[in-house]
Motif scaffolding. Structure first.
Motif, PDB file in Angstrom:
ATOM      1  N   VAL A 201       0.874  -1.173   0.000  1.00 50.87           N
ATOM      2  CA  VAL A 201       0.000   0.000   0.000  1.00 50.87           C
ATOM      3  C   VAL A 201       0.913   1.225   0.000  1.00 50.87           C
ATOM      4  N   ILE A 202       0.701   2.108  -0.985  1.00 53.27           N
ATOM      5  CA  ILE A 202       1.560   3.285  -1.139  1.00 53.27           C
ATOM      6  C   ILE A 202       0.679   4.524  -1.284  1.00 53.27           C
ATOM      7  N   LYS A 203       1.040   5.582  -0.583  1.00 49.97           N
ATOM      8  CA  LYS A 203       0.271   6.834  -0.680  1.00 49.97           C
ATOM      9  C   LYS A 203       0.799   7.695  -1.822  1.00 49.97           C
ATOM     10  N   PHE A 204      -0.135   8.396  -2.472  1.00 52.75           N
ATOM     11  CA  PHE A 204       0.241   9.421  -3.447  1.00 52.75           C
ATOM     12  C   PHE A 204       0.704  10.658  -2.697  1.00 52.75           C
ATOM     13  N   PRO A 205       1.646  11.407  -3.250  1.00 53.31           N
ATOM     14  CA  PRO A 205       2.334  11.196  -4.517  1.00 53.31           C
ATOM     15  C   PRO A 205       3.290  10.004  -4.428  1.00 53.31           C
ATOM     16  N   LEU A 206       3.347   9.229  -5.504  1.00 50.93           N
ATOM     17  CA  LEU A 206       4.213   8.061  -5.551  1.00 50.93           C
ATOM     18  C   LEU A 206       5.662   8.526  -5.668  1.00 50.93           C
ATOM     19  N   ASP A 207       6.536   7.990  -4.815  1.00 52.18           N
ATOM     20  CA  ASP A 207       7.941   8.416  -4.810  1.00 52.18           C
ATOM     21  C   ASP A 207       8.601   8.252  -6.176  1.00 52.18           C
ATOM     22  N   PHE A 208       8.224   7.221  -6.912  1.00 55.67           N
ATOM     23  CA  PHE A 208       8.884   6.939  -8.188  1.00 55.67           C
ATOM     24  C   PHE A 208       8.185   7.623  -9.375  1.00 55.67           C
ATOM     25  N   ALA A 209       7.037   8.261  -9.132  1.00 54.98           N
ATOM     26  CA  ALA A 209       6.306   8.940 -10.209  1.00 54.98           C
ATOM     27  C   ALA A 209       5.602  10.165  -9.641  1.00 54.98           C
ATOM     28  N   THR A 210       6.382  11.106  -9.137  1.00 57.54           N
ATOM     29  CA  THR A 210       5.824  12.265  -8.452  1.00 57.54           C
ATOM     30  C   THR A 210       5.063  13.197  -9.388  1.00 57.54           C
ATOM     31  N   SER A 211       5.292  13.092 -10.694  1.00 54.09           N
ATOM     32  CA  SER A 211       4.579  13.975 -11.619  1.00 54.09           C
ATOM     33  C   SER A 211       3.133  13.535 -11.851  1.00 54.09           C
ATOM     34  N   LEU A 212       2.740  12.366 -11.335  1.00 58.12           N
ATOM     35  CA  LEU A 212       1.324  11.977 -11.371  1.00 58.12           C
ATOM     36  C   LEU A 212       0.621  12.772 -10.276  1.00 58.12           C
ATOM     37  N   GLN A 213      -0.149  13.747 -10.661  1.00 60.96           N
ATOM     38  CA  GLN A 213      -0.715  14.725  -9.732  1.00 60.96           C
ATOM     39  C   GLN A 213      -2.032  14.259  -9.125  1.00 60.96           C
ATOM     40  N   TYR A 214      -1.958  13.185  -8.340  1.00 64.55           N
ATOM     41  CA  TYR A 214      -3.154  12.671  -7.668  1.00 64.55           C
ATOM     42  C   TYR A 214      -2.906  12.652  -6.169  1.00 64.55           C
ATOM     43  N   SER A 215      -3.993  12.694  -5.417  1.00 61.52           N
ATOM     44  CA  SER A 215      -3.911  12.409  -3.984  1.00 61.52           C
ATOM     45  C   SER A 215      -4.784  11.190  -3.740  1.00 61.52           C
ATOM     46  N   GLY A 216      -4.299  10.307  -2.902  1.00 61.08           N
ATOM     47  CA  GLY A 216      -5.010   9.070  -2.633  1.00 61.08           C
ATOM     48  C   GLY A 216      -4.040   7.963  -2.287  1.00 61.08           C
ATOM     49  N   ILE A 217      -4.423   6.743  -2.620  1.00 60.93           N
ATOM     50  CA  ILE A 217      -3.630   5.567  -2.239  1.00 60.93           C
ATOM     51  C   ILE A 217      -3.570   4.590  -3.405  1.00 60.93           C
ATOM     52  N   GLU A 218      -2.413   3.946  -3.557  1.00 59.60           N
ATOM     53  CA  GLU A 218      -2.257   2.847  -4.509  1.00 59.60           C
ATOM     54  C   GLU A 218      -2.176   1.541  -3.708  1.00 59.60           C
ATOM     55  N   TYR A 219      -3.036   0.593  -4.065  1.00 58.32           N
ATOM     56  CA  TYR A 219      -3.057  -0.736  -3.443  1.00 58.32           C
ATOM     57  C   TYR A 219      -2.534  -1.724  -4.482  1.00 58.32           C
ATOM     58  N   ILE A 220      -1.646  -2.626  -4.056  1.00 58.52           N
ATOM     59  CA  ILE A 220      -1.013  -3.556  -5.004  1.00 58.52           C
ATOM     60  C   ILE A 220      -1.089  -4.982  -4.470  1.00 58.52           C
ATOM     61  N   ARG A 221      -1.320  -5.937  -5.380  1.00 53.58           N
ATOM     62  CA  ARG A 221      -1.257  -7.369  -5.082  1.00 53.58           C
ATOM     63  C   ARG A 221      -0.412  -8.047  -6.149  1.00 53.58           C
ATOM     64  N   PHE A 222       0.679  -8.691  -5.708  1.00 51.38           N
ATOM     65  CA  PHE A 222       1.609  -9.363  -6.606  1.00 51.38           C
ATOM     66  C   PHE A 222       1.343 -10.863  -6.606  1.00 51.38           C
ATOM     67  N   ALA A 223       1.245 -11.461  -7.794  1.00 54.10           N
ATOM     68  CA  ALA A 223       1.089 -12.911  -7.897  1.00 54.10           C
ATOM     69  C   ALA A 223       2.291 -13.591  -7.245  1.00 54.10           C
ATOM     70  N   PRO A 224       2.111 -14.822  -6.735  1.00 56.71           N
ATOM     71  CA  PRO A 224       3.207 -15.505  -6.032  1.00 56.71           C
ATOM     72  C   PRO A 224       4.495 -15.622  -6.850  1.00 56.71           C
ATOM     73  N   GLY A 225       4.394 -15.782  -8.160  1.00 57.66           N
ATOM     74  CA  GLY A 225       5.589 -15.928  -8.994  1.00 57.66           C
ATOM     75  C   GLY A 225       6.046 -14.638  -9.647  1.00 57.66           C
ATOM     76  N   TRP A 226       5.618 -13.504  -9.138  1.00 59.66           N
ATOM     77  CA  TRP A 226       5.890 -12.201  -9.760  1.00 59.66           C
ATOM     78  C   TRP A 226       7.360 -12.015 -10.124  1.00 59.66           C
TER      79      TRP A 226
END
Length: 194
Positions: free
Chosen positions: A39-64
């Protein structure tokens, strides 16, 4: 131990501290326990130019992170954002290029794992209807293989009236859309009352 060996360890330590701090928030993406969660909050450290406020939720498959796995580099992420993203094919192409360029250029590296991404990511999208887009992203796997990576992606947008949030769901895999991994990706649902 020399400074050149210490600095990558410090970067990785800070990266994991940041992720674990953000992971205290409940992930809205409901998946099996063996799907890693972030779970990562906006602004995303690796993509700060994406001008959103909110949260990114991620789920990685077991073999990612395993090149030969059936579910290699397959994952789902959700943007729960305050702003209307006003999606279009051009906007998605631009934002996904920013997102993946940033992601691949900040992948954790060590002294024995030096890698410079050889070219910028390129995204292509088609609109299916007012809420669904299908596309492809040409990028590099800077995390494990260091090889070119062609990702298929399906994006589904909806507005949650109850929370007044915009939900943008991304299903991602290098496998073709007919592959069985897409059935697993589609089983991951947003656990929120809209």
């Amino acid at each position: 131990m020399t400074y050149s060996k210490i600095i990558p360890f410090i970067f990785i330590f800070i990266f994991f501290i940041q992720c674990s701090k953000n992971n205290n928030e409940k992930n809205l993406l409901q998946a099996s326990d063996n799907w890693r969660s972030e779970v990562i909050k906006f602004p995303l450290d690796f993509a700060t130019s994406l001008q959103y406020s909110g949260i990114e939720y991620i789920r990685f498959a077991p073999g990612w992170g395993k090149e030969n796995a059936m579910d290699y580099f397959s994952y789902v992420f959700l943007w729960q954002i305050d702003q209307n993203p006003q999606l279009s094919t051009q906007k998605l192409e631009s934002e996904m290029e920013l997102y993946f360029n940033g992601l691949m250029n900040t992948a954790p590296v060590t002294e024995s794992n030096k890698f410079k991404v050889p070219h910028q990511s390129k995204a292509f999208f088609e609109k299916v209807n007012d809420s669904v887009y299908v596309g492809k992203i040409i990028t590099h796997d800077a995390f494990t293989t260091k090889k070119e990576l062609n990702l298929n992606i399906i994006i589904d947008y909806k507005f949650c009236n109850k929370t007044k949030k915009h939900l943008v769901l991304f299903n991602v895999s290098p496998k073709p859309l007919e592959h069985q991994i897409w059935k697993k990706l589609n089983k991951i649902v947003i656990n929120t009352d809209c």
